[in-house]
Design an enzyme around this catalytic site. Structure first.
Site, short mmCIF file in Angstrom:
data_model
loop_
_atom_site.label_atom_id
_atom_site.label_comp_id
_atom_site.label_asym_id
_atom_site.label_seq_id
_atom_site.Cartn_x
_atom_site.Cartn_y
_atom_site.Cartn_z
N CYS A 109 0.85 -1.20 0.00
CA CYS A 109 0.00 0.00 0.00
C CYS A 109 0.88 1.25 0.00
O CYS A 109 1.46 1.58 -1.03
CB CYS A 109 -1.00 -0.03 1.16
SG CYS A 109 -2.34 1.17 0.97
N HIS A 199 -3.51 -5.47 0.53
CA HIS A 199 -3.00 -5.71 1.88
C HIS A 199 -2.93 -7.20 2.20
O HIS A 199 -3.92 -7.77 2.69
CB HIS A 199 -3.89 -5.02 2.91
CG HIS A 199 -3.72 -3.54 2.97
ND1 HIS A 199 -2.73 -2.93 3.73
CD2 HIS A 199 -4.39 -2.54 2.37
CE1 HIS A 199 -2.81 -1.62 3.60
NE2 HIS A 199 -3.82 -1.35 2.77
N GLU A 201 -1.51 -8.46 4.66
CA GLU A 201 -1.51 -8.58 6.13
C GLU A 201 -2.91 -8.46 6.74
O GLU A 201 -3.10 -8.76 7.92
CB GLU A 201 -0.57 -7.54 6.75
CG GLU A 201 -1.11 -6.13 6.88
CD GLU A 201 -1.13 -5.32 5.59
OE1 GLU A 201 -1.30 -4.09 5.68
OE2 GLU A 201 -0.99 -5.90 4.49
#
Length: 254
Positions: A109, A199, A201
């Site tokens: 990002c 993302h 994560e």
């Protein structure tokens, strides 16, 4: 407040690859209490064989020389790359050195955008506004031979939340992924530096929590917040990039 902490995860004499996580910001306060911060989410996704250090670059900490590390991960941030804050520009210059030294890098990002900016690309607000929620990412044929992406499905869901984008890739970058909203979802530059707008994560629970916080802004922007929340789903293929990157770093460090 400066932060520079080391997390040794089950160290093994055969696996001592050192990875630094460059923390470029923090999540919403309510999510921080519930889920921890950005760096915690990466620590959960990276493999436990790594020796991981977290450095808060937003607090003007840089972790020595890029050559001190076997791998580098750059988190997301509520900051904007186009603001060109001193800490961000300094981190970008450091990342450019890492890429030149062929140190594996994964920018996520903000990290994706900062990597592109540092290497001569263009970053700014997406002309169509915000992309947030669970959306599909399409891999290009170039991903089939890429050491990080090969073996992933041609299309897979990913968690996304961003208002700025890589508007132009750096010279020499290889585009790996896109979707209908965001033409530069993933790229590689050099042999082992990657940027991903999505993302890996994020869990679906974190994504839903983000949308709940964003809902008033989404409504003002003409987006259907409830439909986006209802559309959240797990994104295991996107999340697999963190263990994939871990294995790549471990292999190169041997």
């Amino acid at each position: 407040m400066q932060e520079n902490r080391t997390v040794q995860q089950n160290p093994s004499p055969n696996r001592k690859a050192r990875v630094v996580v460059l923390k470029t910001g923090s999540t919403y306060p309510g999510l921080l209490v519930q889920f921890g911060d950005f760096d915690d989410w990466f620590l959960r996704g990276l493999l436990p064989e790594l020796d991981i250090t977290v450095t808060n670059v937003e607090a003007d900490e840089l972790p020595g020389s890029p050559e001190d590390w076997d791998g580098i991960v750059v988190t997301g941030s509520p900051a904007m790359v186009s603001d060109r804050a001193d800490w961000s520009e300094n981190t970008g210059a450091w990342l450019a050195r890492a890429v030149a030294g062929e140190i594996p890098v994964l920018g996520v990002c903000y990290g994706h955008q900062l990597l592109a900016h540092a290497l001569g690309g263009e970053v700014g607000y997406h002309p169509k506004g915000r992309e947030t929620g669970t959306h599909q990412v399409e891999l290009l044929p170039e991903a089939d031979s890429d050491t990080l992406f090969r073996g992933l499905p041609a299309i897979f869901p990913a968690q996304l939340t961003h208002r700025q984008s890589v508007l132009r890739l750096p010279a020499g970058a290889v585009l790996l992924g896109r979707n209908g909203f965001e033409p530069n979802q993933a790229f590689r530059i050099g042999p082992c530096a990657w940027g991903v707008q999505f993302h890996p994560e994020f869990t679906d629970t974190v994504m839903s929590a983000y949308l709940e916080v964003q809902a008033p802004d989404l409504t003002r922007e003409g987006l259907d917040a409830q439909a986006l929340i209802a559309g959240v789903s797990p994104a295991p293929d996107a999340s697999s990039l963190l263990p994939r990157f871990s294995r790549l770093v471990i292999k190169r460090a041997r």
